[in-house]
Design a protein around this motif. Structure first.
Motif, PDB file in Angstrom:
ATOM      1  N   ALA A  23       0.556  -1.037   0.233  1.00 18.79           N
ATOM      2  CA  ALA A  23       0.447   0.181   0.062  1.00 18.79           C
ATOM      3  C   ALA A  23       1.015   0.765  -0.307  1.00 18.79           C
ATOM      4  O   ALA A  23       0.401   1.965  -0.519  1.00 18.79           O
ATOM      5  CB  ALA A  23      -0.796  -0.168   1.063  1.00 18.79           C
ATOM      6  N   ALA A  24       1.750   1.408   0.693  1.00 20.52           N
ATOM      7  CA  ALA A  24       2.819   2.376   0.795  1.00 20.52           C
ATOM      8  C   ALA A  24       3.766   2.404  -0.762  1.00 20.52           C
ATOM      9  O   ALA A  24       3.719   4.021  -1.115  1.00 20.52           O
ATOM     10  CB  ALA A  24       3.806   2.112   1.610  1.00 20.52           C
ATOM     11  N   ALA A  25       3.830   1.061  -1.234  1.00 19.10           N
ATOM     12  CA  ALA A  25       4.334   1.707  -3.189  1.00 19.10           C
ATOM     13  C   ALA A  25       2.596   1.943  -3.494  1.00 19.10           C
ATOM     14  O   ALA A  25       3.616   3.322  -4.463  1.00 19.10           O
ATOM     15  CB  ALA A  25       5.135   0.007  -3.172  1.00 19.10           C
ATOM     16  N   VAL A  26       2.235   1.664  -3.763  1.00 18.34           N
ATOM     17  CA  VAL A  26       1.281   2.868  -4.078  1.00 18.34           C
ATOM     18  C   VAL A  26       0.946   4.302  -3.842  1.00 18.34           C
ATOM     19  O   VAL A  26       1.166   5.110  -4.781  1.00 18.34           O
ATOM     20  CB  VAL A  26       0.025   1.750  -4.253  1.00 18.34           C
ATOM     21  CG1 VAL A  26      -1.086   2.886  -4.760  1.00 18.34           C
ATOM     22  CG2 VAL A  26      -0.221   0.508  -4.614  1.00 18.34           C
ATOM     23  N   ARG A  27       0.904   4.306  -2.819  1.00 12.58           N
ATOM     24  CA  ARG A  27       0.787   6.133  -1.976  1.00 12.58           C
ATOM     25  C   ARG A  27       1.912   6.590  -2.611  1.00 12.58           C
ATOM     26  O   ARG A  27       1.527   7.922  -3.090  1.00 12.58           O
ATOM     27  CB  ARG A  27       0.825   5.878  -0.109  1.00 12.58           C
ATOM     28  CG  ARG A  27      -0.635   4.885   0.167  1.00 12.58           C
ATOM     29  CD  ARG A  27      -0.807   5.763   1.188  1.00 12.58           C
ATOM     30  NE  ARG A  27      -0.045   4.899   2.203  1.00 12.58           N
ATOM     31  CZ  ARG A  27      -0.161   3.627   3.080  1.00 12.58           C
ATOM     32  NH1 ARG A  27      -0.770   3.236   2.909  1.00 12.58           N
ATOM     33  NH2 ARG A  27       0.853   3.664   3.835  1.00 12.58           N
ATOM     34  N   ALA A  28       2.640   6.256  -2.839  1.00  8.87           N
ATOM     35  CA  ALA A  28       4.357   6.664  -3.193  1.00  8.87           C
ATOM     36  C   ALA A  28       3.913   7.527  -4.836  1.00  8.87           C
ATOM     37  O   ALA A  28       5.084   8.216  -4.993  1.00  8.87           O
ATOM     38  CB  ALA A  28       5.114   6.449  -3.152  1.00  8.87           C
ATOM     39  N   ARG A  29       3.361   6.633  -5.760  1.00  8.24           N
ATOM     40  CA  ARG A  29       3.221   6.803  -6.600  1.00  8.24           C
ATOM     41  C   ARG A  29       1.780   7.025  -7.332  1.00  8.24           C
ATOM     42  O   ARG A  29       1.249   7.469  -7.926  1.00  8.24           O
ATOM     43  CB  ARG A  29       3.639   5.562  -7.641  1.00  8.24           C
ATOM     44  CG  ARG A  29       4.776   4.974  -7.422  1.00  8.24           C
ATOM     45  CD  ARG A  29       5.065   3.158  -8.285  1.00  8.24           C
ATOM     46  NE  ARG A  29       6.919   3.754  -7.355  1.00  8.24           N
ATOM     47  CZ  ARG A  29       7.552   3.641  -6.856  1.00  8.24           C
ATOM     48  NH1 ARG A  29       6.645   3.469  -5.508  1.00  8.24           N
ATOM     49  NH2 ARG A  29       8.400   3.822  -6.822  1.00  8.24           N
ATOM     50  N   GLY A  30       1.229   8.043  -6.017  1.00  3.92           N
ATOM     51  CA  GLY A  30       0.176   9.248  -6.763  1.00  3.92           C
ATOM     52  C   GLY A  30      -0.703   8.671  -5.713  1.00  3.92           C
ATOM     53  O   GLY A  30      -2.230   9.123  -5.808  1.00  3.92           O
ATOM     54  N   GLY A  31      -1.212   7.507  -5.796  1.00  4.78           N
ATOM     55  CA  GLY A  31      -1.813   6.676  -4.362  1.00  4.78           C
ATOM     56  C   GLY A  31      -3.612   6.238  -4.931  1.00  4.78           C
ATOM     57  O   GLY A  31      -4.094   5.395  -4.818  1.00  4.78           O
ATOM     58  N   ARG A  32      -3.342   6.181  -6.300  1.00  3.53           N
ATOM     59  CA  ARG A  32      -4.398   5.631  -7.559  1.00  3.53           C
ATOM     60  C   ARG A  32      -3.719   3.973  -8.091  1.00  3.53           C
ATOM     61  O   ARG A  32      -2.804   3.840  -8.222  1.00  3.53           O
ATOM     62  CB  ARG A  32      -4.886   5.806  -7.946  1.00  3.53           C
ATOM     63  CG  ARG A  32      -5.562   5.494  -8.840  1.00  3.53           C
ATOM     64  CD  ARG A  32      -6.628   6.838  -9.746  1.00  3.53           C
ATOM     65  NE  ARG A  32      -5.761   6.088 -10.978  1.00  3.53           N
ATOM     66  CZ  ARG A  32      -5.663   6.610 -12.342  1.00  3.53           C
ATOM     67  NH1 ARG A  32      -7.253   7.325 -11.950  1.00  3.53           N
ATOM     68  NH2 ARG A  32      -4.841   6.215 -13.641  1.00  3.53           N
ATOM     69  N   LEU A  33      -4.430   2.818  -7.749  1.00  7.27           N
ATOM     70  CA  LEU A  33      -4.652   1.633  -8.215  1.00  7.27           C
ATOM     71  C   LEU A  33      -5.394   1.569  -8.761  1.00  7.27           C
ATOM     72  O   LEU A  33      -5.806   1.700  -8.835  1.00  7.27           O
ATOM     73  CB  LEU A  33      -4.104   0.976  -7.043  1.00  7.27           C
ATOM     74  CG  LEU A  33      -3.798  -1.181  -7.379  1.00  7.27           C
ATOM     75  CD1 LEU A  33      -2.802  -0.891  -8.210  1.00  7.27           C
ATOM     76  CD2 LEU A  33      -4.200  -1.664  -6.273  1.00  7.27           C
ATOM     77  N   ASP A  34      -4.539   0.889 -10.368  1.00  6.24           N
ATOM     78  CA  ASP A  34      -5.861   0.776 -11.261  1.00  6.24           C
ATOM     79  C   ASP A  34      -6.522  -0.746 -11.412  1.00  6.24           C
ATOM     80  O   ASP A  34      -6.913  -1.112 -11.968  1.00  6.24           O
ATOM     81  CB  ASP A  34      -5.496   1.150 -12.646  1.00  6.24           C
ATOM     82  CG  ASP A  34      -5.011   2.663 -12.658  1.00  6.24           C
ATOM     83  OD1 ASP A  34      -5.887   3.885 -12.932  1.00  6.24           O
ATOM     84  OD2 ASP A  34      -3.640   3.215 -12.637  1.00  6.24           O
ATOM     85  N   VAL A  35      -4.450  -2.041 -11.213  1.00  5.97           N
ATOM     86  CA  VAL A  35      -5.397  -3.347 -11.476  1.00  5.97           C
ATOM     87  C   VAL A  35      -4.583  -3.744 -10.293  1.00  5.97           C
ATOM     88  O   VAL A  35      -3.172  -3.588 -10.247  1.00  5.97           O
ATOM     89  CB  VAL A  35      -4.627  -3.641 -12.897  1.00  5.97           C
ATOM     90  CG1 VAL A  35      -4.779  -5.288 -13.268  1.00  5.97           C
ATOM     91  CG2 VAL A  35      -5.218  -2.554 -14.120  1.00  5.97           C
ATOM     92  N   LEU A  36      -5.352  -4.608 -10.148  1.00  7.26           N
ATOM     93  CA  LEU A  36      -4.120  -5.061  -8.841  1.00  7.26           C
ATOM     94  C   LEU A  36      -4.382  -7.297  -9.412  1.00  7.26           C
ATOM     95  O   LEU A  36      -5.570  -7.916 -10.117  1.00  7.26           O
ATOM     96  CB  LEU A  36      -5.375  -5.379  -7.572  1.00  7.26           C
ATOM     97  CG  LEU A  36      -4.903  -5.972  -6.241  1.00  7.26           C
ATOM     98  CD1 LEU A  36      -3.152  -6.194  -5.966  1.00  7.26           C
ATOM     99  CD2 LEU A  36      -5.552  -6.054  -5.496  1.00  7.26           C
ATOM    100  N   VAL A  37      -3.096  -7.374  -9.382  1.00  5.28           N
ATOM    101  CA  VAL A  37      -2.962  -8.720  -9.922  1.00  5.28           C
ATOM    102  C   VAL A  37      -2.119 -10.164  -8.665  1.00  5.28           C
ATOM    103  O   VAL A  37      -1.431  -9.567  -8.582  1.00  5.28           O
ATOM    104  CB  VAL A  37      -2.521  -8.652 -10.798  1.00  5.28           C
ATOM    105  CG1 VAL A  37      -1.983 -10.240 -11.357  1.00  5.28           C
ATOM    106  CG2 VAL A  37      -2.865  -7.907 -12.426  1.00  5.28           C
ATOM    107  N   HIS A  38      -3.825 -10.489  -8.703  1.00  3.73           N
ATOM    108  CA  HIS A  38      -3.301 -12.066  -7.412  1.00  3.73           C
ATOM    109  C   HIS A  38      -2.253 -12.407  -8.091  1.00  3.73           C
ATOM    110  O   HIS A  38      -2.761 -13.765  -8.368  1.00  3.73           O
ATOM    111  CB  HIS A  38      -4.073 -12.043  -6.542  1.00  3.73           C
ATOM    112  CG  HIS A  38      -5.220 -10.397  -5.128  1.00  3.73           C
ATOM    113  ND1 HIS A  38      -4.311 -11.062  -4.673  1.00  3.73           N
ATOM    114  CD2 HIS A  38      -5.675 -10.578  -5.714  1.00  3.73           C
ATOM    115  CE1 HIS A  38      -4.819  -9.617  -3.451  1.00  3.73           C
ATOM    116  NE2 HIS A  38      -6.041  -9.830  -4.195  1.00  3.73           N
ATOM    117  N   ASN A  39      -1.324 -12.818  -7.844  1.00  6.76           N
ATOM    118  CA  ASN A  39      -0.604 -14.229  -8.524  1.00  6.76           C
ATOM    119  C   ASN A  39       0.560 -14.949  -7.734  1.00  6.76           C
ATOM    120  O   ASN A  39       0.898 -16.080  -7.811  1.00  6.76           O
ATOM    121  CB  ASN A  39       0.413 -13.599  -9.620  1.00  6.76           C
ATOM    122  CG  ASN A  39       1.306 -14.380 -10.112  1.00  6.76           C
ATOM    123  OD1 ASN A  39       1.040 -15.571 -10.841  1.00  6.76           O
ATOM    124  ND2 ASN A  39       2.588 -14.161 -10.226  1.00  6.76           N
ATOM    125  N   ALA A  40       0.593 -14.101  -6.574  1.00 11.91           N
ATOM    126  CA  ALA A  40       1.484 -14.990  -5.619  1.00 11.91           C
ATOM    127  C   ALA A  40       0.460 -16.482  -4.861  1.00 11.91           C
ATOM    128  O   ALA A  40      -0.454 -16.491  -5.146  1.00 11.91           O
ATOM    129  CB  ALA A  40       2.164 -14.382  -4.439  1.00 11.91           C
TER     130      ALA A  40
END
Length: 253
Positions: A72-89
């Protein structure tokens, strides 16, 4: 002509190898401004990131609260908006019923089920609404299980269930949720179960004989289905489980 993911931020869990790496590269090549990739092994994340300048490694174990917060912190550091989340792990373990132990069962369920649940809840306030997309990498084992994989198959059945549940729950926010269910894919998962490279290749060769199209998949053949389901061009597709297995389902049902 604009690229389908221009100016978009994408997060791919398990982006250091296999399907996750192929998906991250596909999103980056289709214009994503940032493709954040998580994983436990920094060196493998760095190898993926070396393939495109838009890929950003985020070392994190997303089965934990701390790992979810790092994402979440990584997303916030790049504007705070996430367009696509891929659960691959995810992980696969051979689990013959007579040899099954609690530690292995918990490891599989925590990685394949608990991790995506925690991470999605943590990232939901940042997910674009309307217009966001969640894509889960599942397995045909979730609806067509085989022997010696009861825990893994159960975990992927849970993935199928929460994919549909989230699709219904998030539809009023304009967030779509779908899953890709591959069959056998040539990845490191089998070596992680203790097979040598030669033994894994022998397994693939044997499996290929049971697949109607005659071979197992490469990670790069699964990635286009992930980007397709995430694309705004498929804005009416949600709650779907797309099986990509060379026809193995029709040979074993």
């Amino acid at each position: 002509m604009s690229l389908p993911f221009a100016d978009r931020t994408v997060l791919v869990t398990g982006g250091g190898t296999g399907i996750g790496r192929a998906a991250a590269l596909a999103f980056a090549r289709q214009g994503a401004a940032a493709v954040l990739i998580t994983g436990r092994r920094k060196e493998r994340l760095d190898e993926t990131a070396a393939g495109h300048p838009a890929i950003v490694p985020v070392p994190a174990d997303v089965t934990t609260q701390e790992g979810s917060e790092a994402a979440a912190a990584a997303v916030r550091a790049r504007g705070g908006r996430l367009d696509v989340l891929v659960h691959n792990a995810g992980i696969f373990r051979f689990t013959p019923l007579g040899d099954l132990d609690a530690g292995t069962a918990r490891e599989v369920l925590e990685t394949n089920v608990v991790g995506p649940l925690l991470l999605t809840g943590r990232l939901l306030p940042l997910l674009r609404s309307p217009g966001g997309s969640i894509v889960v990498v599942s397995s045909r084992g979730g609806h067509n299980p085989g022997p010696n994989s009861s825990v893994y198959s159960a975990s992927k059945a849970a993935v199928h269930s929460f994919t549909r549940s989230w699709a219904a729950e998030l539809s009023d926010r304009g967030i779509r949720v779908n899953a890709v269910a591959p069959g056998f894919v040539r990845t490191e998962a089998y070596e992680a179960n203790g097979l040598s490279r030669e033994e894994a290749e022998g397994l693939f060769a044997g499996v290929a004989g049971t697949v109607p199209l005659g071979r197992v998949a490469e990670p790069e053949e699964i990635a286009p289905w992930i980007t397709m389901l995430a694309s705004a061009e498929h804005a009416l597709v949600t709650g779907q489980i797309v099986t990509v297995d060379g026809g193995l389902d029709i040979a074993t049902t």
